[in-house]
Write a protein that holds these residues in place. Structure first.
Motif, short mmCIF file in Angstrom:
data_model
loop_
_atom_site.label_atom_id
_atom_site.label_comp_id
_atom_site.label_asym_id
_atom_site.label_seq_id
_atom_site.Cartn_x
_atom_site.Cartn_y
_atom_site.Cartn_z
N ARG A 33 -8.34 -11.44 -4.35
CA ARG A 33 -8.65 -11.00 -2.97
C ARG A 33 -9.63 -11.96 -2.32
N ALA A 34 -10.64 -12.40 -3.10
CA ALA A 34 -11.65 -13.31 -2.57
C ALA A 34 -11.04 -14.63 -2.11
N GLN A 35 -9.99 -15.08 -2.78
CA GLN A 35 -9.31 -16.31 -2.37
C GLN A 35 -8.40 -16.07 -1.18
N LEU A 36 -7.82 -14.89 -1.11
CA LEU A 36 -6.86 -14.59 -0.05
C LEU A 36 -7.51 -14.31 1.29
N VAL A 37 -8.66 -13.67 1.28
CA VAL A 37 -9.35 -13.27 2.52
C VAL A 37 -9.57 -14.46 3.46
N PRO A 38 -10.17 -15.57 3.03
CA PRO A 38 -10.36 -16.67 3.98
C PRO A 38 -9.05 -17.34 4.38
N LEU A 39 -8.07 -17.29 3.49
CA LEU A 39 -6.77 -17.88 3.81
C LEU A 39 -6.11 -17.13 4.97
N LEU A 40 -6.22 -15.80 4.95
CA LEU A 40 -5.60 -14.98 5.99
C LEU A 40 -6.50 -14.83 7.21
N GLY A 41 -7.79 -15.10 7.04
CA GLY A 41 -8.72 -14.96 8.15
C GLY A 41 -9.05 -13.51 8.48
N VAL A 42 -9.04 -12.67 7.44
CA VAL A 42 -9.38 -11.26 7.62
C VAL A 42 -10.53 -10.92 6.68
N SER A 43 -11.12 -9.76 6.87
CA SER A 43 -12.21 -9.33 5.99
C SER A 43 -11.64 -8.65 4.75
N LEU A 44 -12.47 -8.53 3.74
CA LEU A 44 -12.07 -7.84 2.52
C LEU A 44 -11.71 -6.38 2.79
N PRO A 45 -12.50 -5.66 3.60
CA PRO A 45 -12.10 -4.28 3.91
C PRO A 45 -10.74 -4.20 4.62
N THR A 46 -10.44 -5.16 5.47
CA THR A 46 -9.13 -5.17 6.14
C THR A 46 -8.02 -5.36 5.12
N LEU A 47 -8.19 -6.31 4.21
CA LEU A 47 -7.17 -6.55 3.18
C LEU A 47 -6.97 -5.31 2.31
N LYS A 48 -8.06 -4.65 1.94
CA LYS A 48 -7.96 -3.43 1.14
C LYS A 48 -7.26 -2.31 1.92
N ARG A 49 -7.57 -2.19 3.21
CA ARG A 49 -6.94 -1.17 4.04
C ARG A 49 -5.44 -1.44 4.14
N TRP A 50 -5.08 -2.70 4.39
CA TRP A 50 -3.66 -3.05 4.46
C TRP A 50 -2.96 -2.65 3.17
N SER A 51 -3.59 -2.95 2.04
CA SER A 51 -2.98 -2.63 0.75
C SER A 51 -2.77 -1.13 0.60
N SER A 52 -3.75 -0.33 1.01
CA SER A 52 -3.62 1.12 0.90
C SER A 52 -2.56 1.68 1.85
N GLN A 53 -2.27 0.93 2.91
CA GLN A 53 -1.26 1.34 3.89
C GLN A 53 0.11 0.72 3.61
N GLY A 54 0.21 -0.05 2.51
CA GLY A 54 1.48 -0.69 2.17
C GLY A 54 1.78 -1.91 3.04
N ARG A 55 0.75 -2.47 3.65
CA ARG A 55 0.91 -3.66 4.49
C ARG A 55 0.34 -4.86 3.74
#
Length: 79
Positions: free
Chosen positions: A28-50
């Protein structure tokens, strides 16, 4: 550390997914800057199936580079 310095440090750790094989795994730490989103956003997307598909390695979330590329291509097509 000032915010600008923190961002510069993160930018240096952004993986070049064009050079990595599809089977390479990102944290996740590597993916966050690649996507330009925050860690909480990435976690929220994951919980929503996004977001990119999650692969689990010893119960830890990892993201296959091939899945990330595929998700980015779909996201660009939808934009």
């Amino acid at each position: 550390m000032p915010v600008a310095d923190e961002r510069a440090a993160l930018a240096q750790n952004i993986p070049d997914i064009d050079r990595l094989p599809d089977c390479a795994l990102l944290t996740r730490a590597q993916l966050v800057p690649l996507l330009g989103v925050s860690l909480p956003t990435l976690k929220r997307w994951s919980s929503q199936g996004r977001g990119p598909k999650i692969s689990r390695v010893e119960k830890l979330p990892r993201f296959r580079v091939g899945d990330v590329r595929e998700w980015l291509a779909e996201a660009r097509a939808d934009a």
